[in-house]
Scaffold this active site. Structure first.
Site, PDB file in Angstrom:
ATOM      1  N   LYS A 172       0.862  -1.180   0.000  1.00 18.28           N
ATOM      2  CA  LYS A 172       0.000   0.000   0.000  1.00 18.28           C
ATOM      3  C   LYS A 172       0.898   1.230   0.000  1.00 18.28           C
ATOM      4  O   LYS A 172       1.491   1.583   1.006  1.00 18.28           O
ATOM      5  CB  LYS A 172      -0.900  -0.001   1.243  1.00 18.28           C
ATOM      6  CG  LYS A 172      -2.183   0.814   1.123  1.00 18.28           C
ATOM      7  CD  LYS A 172      -2.090   2.300   1.243  1.00 18.28           C
ATOM      8  CE  LYS A 172      -1.443   2.963   2.378  1.00 18.28           C
ATOM      9  NZ  LYS A 172      -1.388   4.477   2.097  1.00 18.28           N
ATOM     10  N   GLY A 203      -4.423   3.526  -1.755  1.00 17.63           N
ATOM     11  CA  GLY A 203      -5.506   4.027  -0.907  1.00 17.63           C
ATOM     12  C   GLY A 203      -4.945   4.886   0.204  1.00 17.63           C
ATOM     13  O   GLY A 203      -3.731   5.057   0.338  1.00 17.63           O
ATOM     14  N   GLY A 205      -4.189   5.999   4.188  1.00 20.09           N
ATOM     15  CA  GLY A 205      -3.755   5.273   5.369  1.00 20.09           C
ATOM     16  C   GLY A 205      -4.899   4.882   6.282  1.00 20.09           C
ATOM     17  O   GLY A 205      -4.909   3.783   6.846  1.00 20.09           O
ATOM     18  N   GLY A 209      -4.750   1.384   4.429  1.00 18.52           N
ATOM     19  CA  GLY A 209      -3.677   1.046   5.361  1.00 18.52           C
ATOM     20  C   GLY A 209      -4.201   0.396   6.628  1.00 18.52           C
ATOM     21  O   GLY A 209      -3.642  -0.596   7.109  1.00 18.52           O
ATOM     22  N   GLU A 247       9.584   1.726  10.906  1.00 17.88           N
ATOM     23  CA  GLU A 247      10.673   2.691  10.698  1.00 17.88           C
ATOM     24  C   GLU A 247      10.035   4.063  10.739  1.00 17.88           C
ATOM     25  O   GLU A 247       9.334   4.457   9.806  1.00 17.88           O
ATOM     26  CB  GLU A 247      11.370   2.406   9.362  1.00 17.88           C
ATOM     27  CG  GLU A 247      12.773   3.004   9.288  1.00 17.88           C
ATOM     28  CD  GLU A 247      12.780   4.403   8.701  1.00 17.88           C
ATOM     29  OE1 GLU A 247      12.845   5.370   9.501  1.00 17.88           O
ATOM     30  OE2 GLU A 247      12.719   4.535   7.482  1.00 17.88           O
ATOM     31  N   CYS A 281      14.113  10.819   6.838  1.00 14.10           N
ATOM     32  CA  CYS A 281      14.044  10.433   8.250  1.00 14.10           C
ATOM     33  C   CYS A 281      15.412  10.506   8.915  1.00 14.10           C
ATOM     34  O   CYS A 281      15.513  10.779  10.111  1.00 14.10           O
ATOM     35  CB  CYS A 281      13.452   9.034   8.389  1.00 14.10           C
ATOM     36  SG  CYS A 281      14.335   7.760   7.474  1.00 14.10           S
ATOM     37  N   GLU A 381      10.706  16.372  14.912  1.00 17.21           N
ATOM     38  CA  GLU A 381      11.042  16.145  13.511  1.00 17.21           C
ATOM     39  C   GLU A 381      10.246  17.125  12.650  1.00 17.21           C
ATOM     40  O   GLU A 381       9.027  17.020  12.547  1.00 17.21           O
ATOM     41  CB  GLU A 381      10.735  14.705  13.110  1.00 17.21           C
ATOM     42  CG  GLU A 381      11.164  14.395  11.689  1.00 17.21           C
ATOM     43  CD  GLU A 381      10.883  12.960  11.295  1.00 17.21           C
ATOM     44  OE1 GLU A 381      11.773  12.304  10.737  1.00 17.21           O
ATOM     45  OE2 GLU A 381       9.754  12.487  11.556  1.00 17.21           O
TER      46      GLU A 381
END
Length: 476
Positions: A172, A203, A205, A209, A247, A281, A381
């Protein structure tokens, strides 16, 4: 790109119409034009794909190392052949500069597959422990959910590991950047995998998801994305007690020790913070320098940032493209406004901000000083082209500042003494440390400590995340 079957899903070895009737428009973040539409799938399409993967599992799990390696090699050759087209697709769907897309977005997946192929035999090898034979078997059906910032690389990392381990999977992709995964799926369709081994269902999330995460036909969910979304995936997956590999975010640091080459180290740190418009990231968005050399470090950073003029990402000369979406741009601008209110001082980027392109989700690069460890600029972040510079007195304070984060994904240590750099690197609570600018190793384990996630990707360790371990007790 016009030839891609964007209105279809790839299930059970063929392109087919989805059960879902809605679509998701994909925007070019530089031009704001719609460059494609994909199905907005939900639970019914996910269930069809999972069912196909379950039926294909026994056959693919029974294949040997040679057959799996051959599949990875065939995919690698297809990626190399279509590298330029793949790079152009990534640039149009999420805004990465074309030069960066060719080198990293489309180039790194080739190295990732090389790492899997090289480590496949070792990752699947049996071992003896006393009178027991320990074997590694595929975990089963993998639900792979990938992000928008490195859409092709992350898809290949999950697909390659799953195929190498003998798993089948349902992918996905991010709804913001699904086009490169469609291109990838057409290449996979051409390498001769048995039907159902690989399936693609796009699609959102919250719908596709979420359906993939809770489906009891899925044995492992591999997710890359934000910390917030990762928490939801982990909580939902716990309902069926399936394995997860998460992750998530990072707030990585560049540590420049007093005996390092300051110019080289600071330049490297700035590049890391600004590559892919900071939407990485592992971006080292904190630069830690000796207090006695702070002003010198800021001068170097200003000079480097001056070369990052935002522009058309399809121009090979452009180093800084737009952010991937309007929402991402507003999020980053909100962080910068908060940084100014909290007392941080912007020391670079103001002149660039005054000349941004008139169209597109652009944010100027910026460098900030007078940043304390408690400020959100040092802790959160941001996922934009933003660098926070902080000063320290000695190695102990540098390590303390680097570890002062809820994240623990990556870092770099610079020193004129390799042993000193290694000693500091060992003290950092992160999953990967570059020493003196060492290059990324696509076969080494990748993943984080703390809230940067669980599990490891890439190479031997990435394959083993998609395996179960069985002990066969043998008679004496």
């Amino acid at each position: 790109m016009n030839s891609l079957p964007l209105r279809q899903v790839y299930v059970d070895g063929r392109w087919t119409a989805p059960r879902a009737t809605g679509t998701i428009a994909v925007e070019n973040p530089a031009t704001l034009r719609i460059v494609g539409e994909v199905p907005d799938c939900g639970g019914e399409d996910v269930w069809r794909a999972v069912d196909a993967a379950r039926r294909a599992l026994p056959g693919w799990a029974a294949t040997g190392v040679e057959e799996r390696a051959a599949a990875l090699t065939a995919l690698r050759e297809a990626l190399v052949k279509h590298r330029d087209e793949l790079a152009e697709t990534v640039t149009r769907e999420m805004g990465a500069p074309l030069t960066f897309s060719r080198r990293v977005q489309a180039g790194l997946p080739v190295r990732v597959l090389d790492g899997f192929t090289a480590e496949l035999a070792a990752a699947t090898a049996e071992e003896r422990i006393g009178h027991s034979l320990v074997v590694r078997e595929p975990v089963g059906v993998v639900g792979a959910i990938t992000p928008w910032n490195y859409p092709l690389h992350q898809a290949v990392a999950k697909i390659g590991a799953a195929l190498a381990a003998g798993c089948t999977l349902v992918l996905k992709p991010s709804e913001l950047a699904p086009l490169s995964t469609y291109f990838l799926a057409t290449l996979i369709d051409g390498i001769g995998l048995p039907p159902g081994v690989f399936n693609l269902v796009p699609g959102r999330g919250a719908t596709a998801g979420a359906a993939l995460t809770v489906d009891d036909g899925v044995d492992l969910v591999s997710f890359t994305g934000s910390l917030e979304a990762g928490r939801k995936v982990g909580a939902a997956a716990a309902g069926t007690v399936k394995k997860t590999c998460l992750e998530l975010g990072g707030k990585s640091a560049t540590l420049v020790l007093p005996d390092a080459d300051l110019a080289t180290a600071v330049e490297d740190g700035v590049h890391s913070a600004l590559h892919n418009a900071g939407q990485t990231c592992t971006a080292r968005t904190r630069l830690l320098v000796p207090r006695a050399r702070l002003d010198e470090a800021l001068d170097i950073a200003r000079a480097v940032v001056a070369g990052y003029v935002p522009g058309d990402p399809e121009d090979p000369a452009t180093l800084l493209g737009p952010l991937a979406s309007a929402g991402q741009r507003e999020r980053v601008l909100g962080h910068l406004a908060q940084a100014a209110r909290s007392g941080a001082r912007q020391v670079a980027g103001q002149d660039i901000a005054a000349a941004l392109p008139p169209t597109g989700h652009y944010v100027a690069p910026s460098v900030w000083a007078d940043v304390s460890p408690s400020m959100p600029l040092a802790r959160e972040e941001i996922f934009g082209p933003v660098l926070a510079v902080m000063a320290f007195e000695d190695d102990d304070e540098a390590v303390s500042l680097a570890n002062h984060s809820e994240y623990g994904l990556a870092a770099t240590v610079w020193s004129g003494d390799r042993d000193r750099a290694l000693a500091v690197a060992r003290r950092l609570r992160v999953g990967q440390v570059d020493v003196n600018g060492a290059k990324f190793n696509a076969a080494a384990p990748f993943g984080g400590y703390k809230q940067s996630g669980t599990g490891r990707e890439l190479g031997r360790h990435g394959i083993r995340e998609f395996q179960e371990v069985k002990s066969l007790q043998l008679p004496a």
